[in-house]
Design an enzyme around this catalytic site. Structure first.
Site, PDB file in Angstrom:
ATOM      1  N   ASN A  42      -2.172  46.632  72.778  1.00  0.00           N
ATOM      2  CA  ASN A  42      -3.458  46.033  72.361  1.00  0.00           C
ATOM      3  C   ASN A  42      -3.815  46.427  70.934  1.00  0.00           C
ATOM      4  O   ASN A  42      -3.526  47.536  70.477  1.00  0.00           O
ATOM      5  CB  ASN A  42      -4.583  46.360  73.343  1.00  0.00           C
ATOM      6  N   GLU A  44      -7.064  46.326  68.461  1.00  0.00           N
ATOM      7  CA  GLU A  44      -8.519  46.121  68.439  1.00  0.00           C
ATOM      8  C   GLU A  44      -9.014  45.806  67.040  1.00  0.00           C
ATOM      9  O   GLU A  44      -8.292  45.938  66.048  1.00  0.00           O
ATOM     10  CB  GLU A  44      -9.207  47.354  69.015  1.00  0.00           C
ATOM     11  N   CYS A  53      -5.124  41.601  73.453  1.00  0.00           N
ATOM     12  CA  CYS A  53      -4.606  42.394  74.571  1.00  0.00           C
ATOM     13  C   CYS A  53      -3.094  42.592  74.421  1.00  0.00           C
ATOM     14  O   CYS A  53      -2.400  41.801  73.767  1.00  0.00           O
ATOM     15  CB  CYS A  53      -4.859  41.697  75.888  1.00  0.00           C
ATOM     16  N   GLU A  55      -0.787  42.156  76.651  1.00  0.00           N
ATOM     17  CA  GLU A  55       0.027  41.111  77.291  1.00  0.00           C
ATOM     18  C   GLU A  55       0.247  39.937  76.341  1.00  0.00           C
ATOM     19  O   GLU A  55       1.354  39.399  76.241  1.00  0.00           O
ATOM     20  CB  GLU A  55      -0.672  40.586  78.556  1.00  0.00           C
ATOM     21  N   CYS A  89      -6.434  40.944  82.175  1.00  0.00           N
ATOM     22  CA  CYS A  89      -7.745  40.277  82.124  1.00  0.00           C
ATOM     23  C   CYS A  89      -7.557  38.774  82.384  1.00  0.00           C
ATOM     24  O   CYS A  89      -6.432  38.248  82.371  1.00  0.00           O
ATOM     25  CB  CYS A  89      -8.415  40.513  80.774  1.00  0.00           C
ATOM     26  N   CYS A  92      -5.659  36.770  79.690  1.00  0.00           N
ATOM     27  CA  CYS A  92      -4.206  37.000  79.718  1.00  0.00           C
ATOM     28  C   CYS A  92      -3.565  36.317  80.919  1.00  0.00           C
ATOM     29  O   CYS A  92      -2.438  35.820  80.832  1.00  0.00           O
ATOM     30  CB  CYS A  92      -3.907  38.491  79.712  1.00  0.00           C
TER      31      CYS A  92
HETATM   32  N1  THU Z   1      -6.874  45.227  77.401  1.00  0.00           N
HETATM   33  C1  THU Z   1      -5.570  44.786  77.356  1.00  0.00           C
HETATM   34  O1  THU Z   1      -4.831  45.057  76.396  1.00  0.00           O
HETATM   35  N2  THU Z   1      -5.100  44.030  78.389  1.00  0.00           N
HETATM   36  C2  THU Z   1      -5.872  43.645  79.458  1.00  0.00           C
HETATM   37  O2  THU Z   1      -5.434  42.812  80.248  1.00  0.00           O
HETATM   38  C3  THU Z   1      -7.194  44.218  79.656  1.00  0.00           C
HETATM   39  C4  THU Z   1      -7.770  44.922  78.491  1.00  0.00           C
HETATM   40  C5  THU Z   1      -7.389  46.010  76.287  1.00  0.00           C
HETATM   41  C6  THU Z   1      -8.442  45.308  75.475  1.00  0.00           C
HETATM   42  C7  THU Z   1      -9.132  46.482  74.810  1.00  0.00           C
HETATM   43  O3  THU Z   1      -8.428  46.799  73.612  1.00  0.00           O
HETATM   44  C8  THU Z   1      -8.944  47.628  75.788  1.00  0.00           C
HETATM   45  O4  THU Z   1      -7.993  47.183  76.742  1.00  0.00           O
HETATM   46  C9  THU Z   1     -10.198  48.046  76.504  1.00  0.00           C
HETATM   47  O5  THU Z   1     -10.845  46.979  77.053  1.00  0.00           O
END
Ligand code: THU
Length: 129
Positions: A42, A44, A53, A55, A89, A92
């Protein structure tokens, strides 16, 4: 392939996350139909919804290289050095669903308690044009 190995690769990929805001490191490992593995983590952003994310980062790398058929996506996460279960999520799930009903999604508390779902079961009635 043993899905515990794919999970281990995802866990290792989580080290490359850019997560100054959440501290939640997520890694994903995508297994293509022809048995190649693509990793992502991920990424940010100060404007939070801009974040990516793990994925979608991993899938996009595989897609860019021309892959369109996928067997599985493993997801792993850590915060403060502790492993956490990370179910993909909704965004994704829809992203993965684009490429097939039966892609297997692997996640869990750790390599010995993995759950495996088909994407169509994690996203019933997913959208397709
Ligand atoms: N996150 C992911 O990388 N994949 C997911 O399917 C759920 C959330 C990340 C997004 C954010 O950078 C961190 O997790 C916290 O929400």
């Amino acid at each position: 392939m043993d899905y515990r190995e794919l999970y281990d690769i995802a866990l290792n990929a989580s080290k490359n996350a850019y997560v100054p805001y959440s501290g939640f490191h997520v890694g994903a490992a995508v297994l293509t139909e022809d048995l190649k593995i693509y990793c992502g983590a991920n990424m940010e952003n100060a404007s939070y919804p801009v974040s990516l994310c793990a994925e979608r980062t991993a899938m996009s790398k595989a897609l860019y290289d021309g892959h369109r058929s996928f067997k599985a996506v493993a997801v792993a996460a850590t915060k403060d050095g502790q492993e956490h279960s990370a179910a993909p999520c909704g965004m994704c799930r829809q992203f993965i669903f684009e490429f097939g009903d039966d892609i297997e999604i692997i996640f869990g508390e750790n390599r010995d308690s993995l759950k495996i779902f088909r994407i169509k079961d994690l996203l019933p009635e997913g959208f397709r044009l």
